[in-house]
Scaffold this active site. Structure first.
Site, PDB file in Angstrom:
ATOM      1  N   ALA A  43       0.853  -1.200   0.000  1.00 33.40           N
ATOM      2  CA  ALA A  43       0.000   0.000   0.000  1.00 33.40           C
ATOM      3  C   ALA A  43       0.880   1.238   0.000  1.00 33.40           C
ATOM      4  O   ALA A  43       1.832   1.330   0.790  1.00 33.40           O
ATOM      5  CB  ALA A  43      -0.900   0.002   1.230  1.00 33.40           C
ATOM      6  N   ILE A 136      21.471  -0.899  13.668  1.00 28.14           N
ATOM      7  CA  ILE A 136      22.182  -1.530  14.798  1.00 28.14           C
ATOM      8  C   ILE A 136      21.215  -2.487  15.500  1.00 28.14           C
ATOM      9  O   ILE A 136      20.132  -2.071  15.898  1.00 28.14           O
ATOM     10  CB  ILE A 136      22.654  -0.471  15.826  1.00 28.14           C
ATOM     11  CG1 ILE A 136      23.516   0.610  15.166  1.00 28.14           C
ATOM     12  CG2 ILE A 136      23.392  -1.142  16.971  1.00 28.14           C
ATOM     13  CD1 ILE A 136      23.893   1.757  16.109  1.00 28.14           C
ATOM     14  N   GLY A 187      20.306  17.419   3.204  1.00 26.42           N
ATOM     15  CA  GLY A 187      19.345  16.325   3.416  1.00 26.42           C
ATOM     16  C   GLY A 187      19.582  15.546   4.702  1.00 26.42           C
ATOM     17  O   GLY A 187      18.967  14.507   4.923  1.00 26.42           O
ATOM     18  N   LYS A 205      13.189   6.719  21.322  1.00 24.73           N
ATOM     19  CA  LYS A 205      14.077   5.553  21.274  1.00 24.73           C
ATOM     20  C   LYS A 205      14.567   5.181  22.674  1.00 24.73           C
ATOM     21  O   LYS A 205      14.650   3.998  23.024  1.00 24.73           O
ATOM     22  CB  LYS A 205      15.249   5.839  20.336  1.00 24.73           C
ATOM     23  CG  LYS A 205      14.795   6.034  18.880  1.00 24.73           C
ATOM     24  CD  LYS A 205      15.892   6.670  18.036  1.00 24.73           C
ATOM     25  CE  LYS A 205      15.459   6.901  16.598  1.00 24.73           C
ATOM     26  NZ  LYS A 205      16.360   7.787  15.851  1.00 24.73           N
TER      27      LYS A 205
HETATM   28  N1  HSE Z   1      15.576  11.177  12.269  1.00 30.28           N
HETATM   29  C1  HSE Z   1      16.347  10.111  12.812  1.00 30.28           C
HETATM   30  C2  HSE Z   1      17.781  10.558  12.996  1.00 30.28           C
HETATM   31  C3  HSE Z   1      16.382   8.884  11.964  1.00 30.28           C
HETATM   32  O1  HSE Z   1      18.150  11.671  12.665  1.00 30.28           O
HETATM   33  O2  HSE Z   1      18.553   9.766  13.519  1.00 30.28           O
HETATM   34  C4  HSE Z   1      15.172   8.052  12.105  1.00 30.28           C
HETATM   35  O3  HSE Z   1      14.980   7.649  13.424  1.00 30.28           O
END
Ligand code: HSE
Length: 437
Positions: A43, A136, A187, A205
């Site tokens: 999708a 990782i 980027g 995280k």
């Molecule tokens: N935006 C995150 C970073 C990557 O800059 O590490 C995706 O979790």
């Protein structure tokens, strides 16, 4: 044996990587999994793009709900991101008896408890290796590799965008805003970089890692979060002179009275391996009582590194597909009825060392006033740096490193120092971790 069928929600950067790597390493992966893993239904809002990537190798739709309802699909891979539609789709997939693989840290940090409970009830797996530190295998390490240990703490560089910015600020002596603009041009940073630079992504995280490391529920709302947008290049320079680097760390510590869960810029000794993780790379340092320090390093983002983690989950789910749910690895490493209710400590109760920078009048008694305030609050000084005032200036920077102290005592000290007539402006406070045991 017939292939296991995967439904892919989102075939953007990571989804495209999953498609490519699964195809390229098909033979190797099926030798590991015991059967072929086939993406059979995709999708994506951009149908043309989805057709281009898959080249007619899968059914394509722009309706993600059609994939989670597809009776032929065994595993749904959610790569849409965000909290709302993704939550609904994941819960529907579980309700339909499908296993789920997701890279969505925000979803798990905020709604993980609900999602894991639903999966538990239904007897399906939710796998999320790609949600923390991209390629990782830190989830696998925490959940399985270190399962003999009482994990005492972990500290990670778990956001590549901010690590890139901090590396550039240090390397080139540039201000945060200038480096951010450059990172966006290259980027490395998104057009709206808020989640990255303000530490929210790292806190998602860290929340997930704290749950697996200590066997506690997800408690993102209790995490302390401070990003790097107010960090001054001056402090990076002074830290360097004192033998430290500043990194945005996600930290989780198991203390007697609770769990510390925090994200903030942190001075760490330059001699530690993790202090030398530069650019967009990620690393996580984990301390277990039996093993001591272990360090995991690699790419935390990008198409194929993230696909590497997503496919590892697909292999795991494929292997355990027919296993009795009671014999599978629990979602949060600990049995769901044996989670701990140890509270997340409020920031005022956190203990760490500190870097304090203040602008002081260069006259007798100023340092005595400051050290008296610190002594009154039982804050012990470890090192001090005083610059000569610049030509024609009567004020100077004073930098103080403290030994470990209680955050609320340091809060009180800062209020009193800022009230001194000889001090100009605010005290800059950056937390400091030795990361050696
Ligand atoms: N935006 C995150 C970073 C990557 O800059 O590490 C995706 O979790």
């Amino acid at each position: 044996m017939k292939p296991i069928n995967v439904g892919l929600l989102g075939i953007g950067t990571v989804g495209g990587g999953v498609w490519t790597v699964l195809k390229r390493n098909e033979e190797e992966i099926s030798r590991r999994a015991g059967r072929s893993i086939r993406i059979s239904h995709v999708a994506d809002r951009n149908l043309d793009h989805a057709r281009n990537v898959t080249g007619g190798g899968a059914r394509i739709t722009d309706d993600a709900y059609a994939v989670v309802a597809d009776p032929d699909i065994d595993i749904v891979v959610e790569l849409i991101g965000g909290y709302t539609v993704a939550r609904d789709l994941v819960l529907k997939a579980i309700e339909n008896g499908k296993h789920v693989v997701t890279a969505n840290k925000a979803l798990l940090a905020v709604h993980g408890n609900e999602i894991f409970a639903a999966a538990q009830k239904k007897g399906v797996m939710v796998a999320f290796e790609a949600a923390v530190a991209g390629g990782i295998p830190i989830i696998k390490a925490l959940r399985e590799g270190l399962s003999a240990n009482r994990i005492q703490w972990l500290a990670g560089i778990i956001n590549g965008t901010t690590n890139f910015i901090l590396s550039e600020m240090r390397d080139k002596g540039l201000a945060f805003a200038d480096v951010l603009k450059e990172a966006q041009r290259l980027g490395y940073a998104e057009a709206d970089p808020t989640f990255d630079i303000e530490g929210v992504d790292a806190a998602h995280k860290a929340t997930i890692m704290s749950a697996i490391a200590f066997g506690i529920p997800m408690q993102f709302d209790k995490a302390y979060i401070e990003g790097i947008s107010k960090l001054d290049a001056t402090d990076i320079k002074y830290a360097e002179q004192l033998g430290y680097r500043i990194k945005l760390l996600g930290i989780a510590k198991h203390k007697k009275n609770g769990i510390e869960l925090r994200v903030h810029p942190t001075l760490i000794p330059t001699k530690r391996l993790i202090a030398n993780v530069e650019g967009a790379m990620n690393a996580v340092l984990v301390w277990g009582d039996a093993v001591g320090a272990t360090l995991y390093y690699g790419k935390g983002a990008g198409a194929e590194p993230t696909a590497s983690a997503v496919i590892a989950d697909l292999v795991d789910v494929t292997r355990l597909h027919t296993a009795d749910p009671k014999n599978r690895v629990p979602h949060l490493a600990f049995q769901p009825d044996r989670l701990s209710d140890l509270p997340i400590l409020p920031m005022a109760e956190v203990e760490t060392a500190y870097y304090l920078r203040l602008t002081a009048a260069d006259k007798p008694g100023v340092l005595a006033d400051i050290t008296r305030i610190l002594a009154d609050l039982s804050i012990s000084i470890d090192a001090m740096l005083q610059k000569e005032p610049a030509e024609g200036e009567s004020q100077t920077d004073v930098v103080i490193l403290t030994h470990v102290a209680l955050e609320k005592d340091v809060d009180a000290a800062i209020v009193r120092i800022e009230a001194l007539a000889s001090i100009t402006g605010k005290v800059t406070r950056i937390r400091m971790e030795e990361l050696n045991g």
